[in-house]
Design a protein around this motif. Structure first.
Motif, PDB file in Angstrom:
ATOM      1  N   UNK A 163      26.627  37.801  32.405  1.00 27.43           N
ATOM      2  CA  UNK A 163      27.754  36.956  32.844  1.00 27.43           C
ATOM      3  C   UNK A 163      27.842  36.949  34.364  1.00 27.43           C
ATOM      4  N   UNK A 164      28.123  35.802  34.930  1.00 31.67           N
ATOM      5  CA  UNK A 164      28.352  35.695  36.372  1.00 31.67           C
ATOM      6  C   UNK A 164      29.849  35.859  36.599  1.00 31.67           C
ATOM      7  N   UNK A 165      30.265  37.007  37.135  1.00 33.35           N
ATOM      8  CA  UNK A 165      31.691  37.327  37.272  1.00 33.35           C
ATOM      9  C   UNK A 165      32.349  36.592  38.427  1.00 33.35           C
ATOM     10  N   UNK A 166      31.590  36.344  39.487  1.00 35.41           N
ATOM     11  CA  UNK A 166      32.129  35.598  40.620  1.00 35.41           C
ATOM     12  C   UNK A 166      30.995  35.066  41.472  1.00 35.41           C
ATOM     13  N   UNK A 167      31.305  34.056  42.278  1.00 32.15           N
ATOM     14  CA  UNK A 167      30.364  33.570  43.292  1.00 32.15           C
ATOM     15  C   UNK A 167      31.054  33.664  44.644  1.00 32.15           C
ATOM     16  N   UNK A 168      30.278  33.963  45.644  1.00 32.55           N
ATOM     17  CA  UNK A 168      30.842  34.145  46.983  1.00 32.55           C
ATOM     18  C   UNK A 168      29.861  33.608  48.011  1.00 32.55           C
ATOM     19  N   UNK A 193      43.802  22.168  41.757  1.00 36.06           N
ATOM     20  CA  UNK A 193      44.507  23.112  42.615  1.00 36.06           C
ATOM     21  C   UNK A 193      43.541  24.061  43.303  1.00 36.06           C
ATOM     22  N   UNK A 194      42.536  24.527  42.576  1.00 37.38           N
ATOM     23  CA  UNK A 194      41.544  25.427  43.177  1.00 37.38           C
ATOM     24  C   UNK A 194      40.717  24.685  44.217  1.00 37.38           C
ATOM     25  N   UNK A 195      40.300  23.465  43.894  1.00 39.43           N
ATOM     26  CA  UNK A 195      39.513  22.682  44.852  1.00 39.43           C
ATOM     27  C   UNK A 195      40.299  22.396  46.123  1.00 39.43           C
ATOM     28  N   UNK A 196      41.615  22.197  45.986  1.00 44.95           N
ATOM     29  CA  UNK A 196      42.435  21.881  47.149  1.00 44.95           C
ATOM     30  C   UNK A 196      42.489  23.037  48.136  1.00 44.95           C
ATOM     31  N   UNK A 197      42.204  24.251  47.658  1.00 41.03           N
ATOM     32  CA  UNK A 197      42.214  25.406  48.543  1.00 41.03           C
ATOM     33  C   UNK A 197      40.870  25.685  49.194  1.00 41.03           C
ATOM     34  N   UNK A 198      39.857  24.871  48.901  1.00 41.92           N
ATOM     35  CA  UNK A 198      38.520  25.067  49.469  1.00 41.92           C
ATOM     36  C   UNK A 198      38.244  24.056  50.569  1.00 41.92           C
ATOM     37  N   UNK A 199      37.421  24.440  51.514  1.00 38.92           N
ATOM     38  CA  UNK A 199      37.030  23.549  52.611  1.00 38.92           C
ATOM     39  C   UNK A 199      35.522  23.651  52.828  1.00 38.92           C
ATOM     40  N   UNK A 200      34.804  22.510  52.886  1.00 40.57           N
ATOM     41  CA  UNK A 200      33.364  22.555  53.162  1.00 40.57           C
ATOM     42  C   UNK A 200      33.087  23.301  54.461  1.00 40.57           C
ATOM     43  N   UNK A 201      32.084  24.157  54.429  1.00 44.82           N
ATOM     44  CA  UNK A 201      31.715  24.929  55.606  1.00 44.82           C
ATOM     45  C   UNK A 201      32.423  26.258  55.719  1.00 44.82           C
ATOM     46  N   UNK A 202      33.475  26.472  54.928  1.00 42.28           N
ATOM     47  CA  UNK A 202      34.210  27.730  54.983  1.00 42.28           C
ATOM     48  C   UNK A 202      33.771  28.656  53.852  1.00 42.28           C
ATOM     49  N   UNK A 203      34.014  29.949  54.046  1.00 46.57           N
ATOM     50  CA  UNK A 203      33.642  30.952  53.053  1.00 46.57           C
ATOM     51  C   UNK A 203      34.645  30.954  51.909  1.00 46.57           C
ATOM     52  N   UNK A 204      34.151  31.192  50.689  1.00 51.19           N
ATOM     53  CA  UNK A 204      35.035  31.225  49.523  1.00 51.19           C
ATOM     54  C   UNK A 204      34.522  32.228  48.506  1.00 51.19           C
ATOM     55  N   UNK A 205      35.455  32.748  47.724  1.00 52.05           N
ATOM     56  CA  UNK A 205      35.099  33.630  46.599  1.00 52.05           C
ATOM     57  C   UNK A 205      35.832  33.120  45.369  1.00 52.05           C
ATOM     58  N   UNK A 206      35.098  32.776  44.324  1.00 52.43           N
ATOM     59  CA  UNK A 206      35.685  32.246  43.099  1.00 52.43           C
ATOM     60  C   UNK A 206      35.326  33.137  41.923  1.00 52.43           C
TER      61      UNK A 206
END
Length: 203
Positions: free
Chosen positions: A1-6, A33-46
């Motif tokens: 299982x892939x628990x998260x991506x970062x 709602x989750x997509x609205x908190x993301x920005x291209x070029x910025x770091x994210x952990x989902x």
């Protein structure tokens, strides 16, 4: 299982974020709602949940581990697939769903596209002993993070992501425009709830 991506957000499209992990672009299905908190070029952990089918491998992404755990419980119910489970989390937070189930609030489930009265009644019974007690007092809808896009574009994208036709989304945005203009600080989450109410009345 892939628990998260970062990693760095490489791209965002309707319902999908592409996160670069070790030089590989991972396509992750997310709620508006989750997509609205993301920005291209910025770091994210989902937090993520991998859904395996005979002809596909689909990775679903969430803002936190609680959303992922709730998603896995929701989509395991008879007649509920991952897309409907994701739609439920697109309209309600995990605790809001727990409150709805604990209180037998069928209207809260009917607010989700794809769930009618009969299905809502069945799901209330199905989830009764599975979702658990609410963790705290929370609003029925997670606020959608504000960003550079105008509120109307965010709201329109959220409604289309929940399965409404662009024409329906246009009408809902127009219906809540007076409410948006009356707010000192635009709350896209509150506007999404209001838009869903207008759409449910017209169906």
């Amino acid at each position: 299982m892939i628990a998260f991506v970062q990693g760095q957000v490489a791209a965002i499209a309707a319902g999908t974020a592409v996160v670069e992990v070790g030089g590989v672009g991972m396509a992750v299905q997310c709620t508006p709602a989750t997509l609205a908190g993301l920005r291209p070029g910025e770091h994210a952990r989902l937090a993520t949940s991998l859904v395996v089918r005979e002809d596909s491998l689909t990775l679903y992404g969430f803002a936190d581990d609680d959303e992922r755990a709730t998603f896995e419980i929701l989509q395991a119910a008879p007649g509920v697939g991952p897309r409907l489970a994701q739609a439920m989390l697109g309209v309600h937070s995990p605790d809001a769903l727990r409150l709805a189930v604990a209180g037998g609030d069928a209207k809260a489930l009917i607010a989700v596209p794809g769930i009618g009265k009969a299905k809502a009644a069945k799901l209330l019974l199905e989830y009764k002993d599975k979702l658990g007690a609410p963790h705290g007092s929370v609003p029925a809808q997670k606020p959608v993070a504000t960003g550079p896009a105008p509120w109307s574009e965010q709201l329109h994208a959220a409604l289309v992501g929940l399965g409404y036709a662009p024409r329906e989304a246009d009408e809902a945005v127009a219906a809540v425009t007076p409410e948006a203009e009356a707010q000192s600080t635009t709350d896209v989450g509150a506007l999404l709830r209001a838009a869903l109410r207008t759409l449910n009345r017209t169906r």
